[in-house]
Design an enzyme around this catalytic site. Structure first.
Site, mmCIF file in Angstrom:
data_model
loop_
_atom_site.group_PDB
_atom_site.id
_atom_site.type_symbol
_atom_site.label_atom_id
_atom_site.label_comp_id
_atom_site.label_asym_id
_atom_site.label_seq_id
_atom_site.Cartn_x
_atom_site.Cartn_y
_atom_site.Cartn_z
ATOM 1 N N LYS A 281 -26.167 -16.452 67.117
ATOM 2 C CA LYS A 281 -27.142 -17.134 66.252
ATOM 3 C C LYS A 281 -28.514 -17.178 66.936
ATOM 4 O O LYS A 281 -29.554 -16.937 66.309
ATOM 5 C CB LYS A 281 -26.662 -18.551 65.919
ATOM 6 N N GLN B 178 -22.902 -26.803 66.779
ATOM 7 C CA GLN B 178 -21.745 -25.918 66.592
ATOM 8 C C GLN B 178 -20.450 -26.726 66.539
ATOM 9 O O GLN B 178 -20.180 -27.549 67.416
ATOM 10 C CB GLN B 178 -21.696 -24.894 67.736
ATOM 11 N N ASP C 269 -27.027 -26.031 58.205
ATOM 12 C CA ASP C 269 -25.648 -25.715 57.831
ATOM 13 C C ASP C 269 -25.314 -26.270 56.444
ATOM 14 O O ASP C 269 -24.292 -25.913 55.862
ATOM 15 C CB ASP C 269 -24.666 -26.341 58.845
#
Ligand code: NAP
Length: 295
Positions: free
Chosen positions: A55, A99, A122
């Protein structure tokens, strides 16, 4: 028998990443804004390390500022929440990605609830979830968003189609169902307690599999001419060789039945990171009241 079209997620994701990169360059030239993506990695989970590195690399390639935070597995929930609050306040940060999964002892929901919803790239914060279901412009979870882009690459209009989503997780199944409903599909969400999955799946013009069960969806479950989006990523041990990655759908059996299908790997997977970049760019524009690029 139809000739089954392979939906090339790798190529479509590369196209989206290039568009995001061009839009980021234009944003910098016109307003001096460089989108910033902060990643927070807690603990030593090897898969999480690989995802986060990838990412960060993609963010840098798109011309973004990549801000990295690594914390040991022993960090307290209070310290992690304090970091999230600092990132919420940091003017150089447009997107914050914590994460998952988090080490035991840290409540992931508390972390997500603490995020500024405008930086929640997200799309997991309750406000973004509510905005998705109520049709308002929030931030949409990356994997379902990418899956919709893949669907639209082969089906220009989804209106009236019957869609079955296998799996009801908050990161894939439920947001996928919301997006399909918003696109005027008739949607059924199935899960581990659903009865007669094969018959249910055979009704689907669009079948989205997100269950995490290697090749559970057999060719005989697929309606001839259906479009199949296989979100699953499952590692299958092969004696004497490297493990193989397979989806939730028996890919070989789907050939000649489905009109189109995403492969695993190189289907939905690459779209997830491309959509993360897209969300970060959108968040950077919205926070400053600038026009959003059409991506
Ligand atoms: P998850 O949180 O474990 O949810 C799995 C869902 O599948 C649950 O709703 C579960 O039902 C349902 N399910 C499990 N076994 C089933 C069965 N035998 N019959 C019917 N339904 C069943 O998984 P997830 O996070 O949504 O991920 C799903 C898959 O997608 C995994 O393989 C994951 O690796 C993959 N994934 C890929 C990407 C990507 O970028 N490509 C991103 C995220 C996830 P219950 O709710 O009843 O338990």
């Amino acid at each position: 028998m139809v000739e089954t079209r392979v939906i090339d997620g790798k190529a479509i994701a590369a196209g989206l990443r290039a568009k995001v990169g061009a839009a980021a360059a234009a944003l910098k030239a016109s307003h001096g804004v460089v989108p910033g993506l902060a990643t927070v990695l807690v603990g030593e989970d090897p898969a999480s390390h690989v995802y986060v590195r990838s990412k960060q690399k993609s963010a840098q390639e798109a011309g973004f500022r990549s801000i990295e935070h690594r914390l040991g597995a022993e960090v307290s929930e209070a310290d992690l929440l304090a970091l999230v609050r600092r990132l919420n306040e940091d003017a150089e940060v447009d997107g914050v990605l914590v994460q998952l999964p988090l080490p035991r002892g840290i409540d992931a929901r508390a972390v997500i609830d603490t995020l500024d919803p405008r930086k929640d790239v997200d799309g997991f914060h309750a406000r973004n979830v509510g905005q998705l279901w109520s049709g308002e412009a929030g931030l949409v979870p990356c994997t379902p968003l990418g899956s919709m882009l893949l669907l639209r690459s082969v089906l220009p209009s989804l209106a009236g189609l019957e869609a079955v989503v296998l799996g009801r997780s908050t990161i894939v199944g439920k947001p996928m169902a919301a997006l399909l409903l918003a696109a005027d599909c008739t949607v059924t969400v199935a899960h581990s307690k659903t009865r007669d999955l094969p018959a249910l799946c055979r009704r689907a013009d669009i079948l989205v599999a997100a269950i995490g069960r290697a090749e559970m969806v057999r060719g005989s479950w697929i309606k001839p001419g259906a479009t199949v989006i296989d979100v699953g990523i499952n590692r299958v041990e092969v004696p004497g060789a490297k493990p193989r990655l397979v989806g939730d759908v028996a890919y070989a059996e789907a050939q000649g039945i489905a009109a189109a299908i995403t492969p695993v790997p190189c289907g939905v997977g690459p779209m997830t990171i491309a959509c993360l970049l897209r969300n970060t760019l959108v968040a950077a524009c919205r926070r400053r009241g600038l026009a959003e690029p059409n991506l």
